[in-house]
Scaffold this motif. Structure first.
Motif, PDB file in Angstrom:
ATOM      1  N   ALA A  27       0.825  -1.204   0.000  1.00  0.00           N
ATOM      2  CA  ALA A  27       0.000   0.000   0.000  1.00  0.00           C
ATOM      3  C   ALA A  27       0.860   1.256   0.000  1.00  0.00           C
ATOM      4  CB  ALA A  27      -0.893   0.008   1.234  1.00  0.00           C
ATOM      5  N   HIS A  28       0.406   2.254  -0.728  1.00  0.00           N
ATOM      6  CA  HIS A  28       0.980   3.603  -0.732  1.00  0.00           C
ATOM      7  C   HIS A  28      -0.133   4.556  -0.316  1.00  0.00           C
ATOM      8  CE1 HIS A  28       4.847   2.767  -2.707  1.00  0.00           C
ATOM      9  NE2 HIS A  28       4.185   1.779  -3.278  1.00  0.00           N
ATOM     10  N   PRO A  29      -0.338   4.751   0.996  1.00  0.00           N
ATOM     11  CA  PRO A  29      -1.505   5.513   1.467  1.00  0.00           C
ATOM     12  C   PRO A  29      -1.624   6.924   0.920  1.00  0.00           C
ATOM     13  CG  PRO A  29      -0.327   4.508   3.300  1.00  0.00           C
ATOM     14  CD  PRO A  29       0.480   4.280   2.080  1.00  0.00           C
ATOM     15  N   LYS A  30      -0.547   7.597   0.637  1.00  0.00           N
ATOM     16  CA  LYS A  30      -0.629   8.962   0.152  1.00  0.00           C
ATOM     17  C   LYS A  30      -0.388   9.058  -1.368  1.00  0.00           C
ATOM     18  CE  LYS A  30       0.902  10.863   4.535  1.00  0.00           C
ATOM     19  NZ  LYS A  30      -0.040  10.828   5.404  1.00  0.00           N
ATOM     20  N   GLY A  31      -0.315   7.885  -2.016  1.00  0.00           N
ATOM     21  CA  GLY A  31      -0.087   7.867  -3.461  1.00  0.00           C
ATOM     22  C   GLY A  31      -1.354   8.180  -4.241  1.00  0.00           C
ATOM     23  N   ARG A  32      -1.176   8.462  -5.518  1.00  0.00           N
ATOM     24  CA  ARG A  32      -2.307   8.729  -6.412  1.00  0.00           C
ATOM     25  C   ARG A  32      -2.159   7.878  -7.658  1.00  0.00           C
ATOM     26  NH1 ARG A  32      -4.334  14.748  -6.172  1.00  0.00           N
ATOM     27  NH2 ARG A  32      -4.031  15.096  -3.981  1.00  0.00           N
TER      28      ARG A  32
END
Length: 98
Positions: A91-96
């Motif tokens: 997971a990349h929680p702050k990714g878009r």
């Protein structure tokens, strides 16, 4: 003919992954999954059938996330035991986007 690839899972598997990967502290996390192939005339789908969550000490969360060889080997043994492929989700929680 063009082959397409996709991934599918039950809502139960999706909820299990979401519950694990969405950390309250906003840091990245990871999980291995077991999958089985489903092949049609023009598409191959990876069916995610089981989530293999890390046990205590099998991953290191520090803004990003690392996993131990013990976690990988445990997940790989489960995949072999069940005749499944092994996938990795991160997971990349702050990714878009992708």
């Amino acid at each position: 003919m063009i082959s397409r690839f996709s991934v599918a899972m039950t809502s139960e598997v999706a909820q299990h992954l979401t519950g694990h990967l969405r950390r309250a502290d906003g840091q990245e996390d990871c999980a291995f999954v077991l999958w089985r192939p489903s092949t049609g005339a023009s598409r191959t789908t990876a069916l995610l059938v089981e989530v293999v969550l890390p046990r205590k000490g099998e991953r290191i969360v520090h803004g990003t996330v690392d996993f131990t060889s013990a976690y990988f080997l445990r997940a790989a043994a489960l995949a072999a035991e069940h005749g499944c492929g092994l996938g990795f989700i991160h997971a990349h929680p702050k990714g878009r986007g992708w």
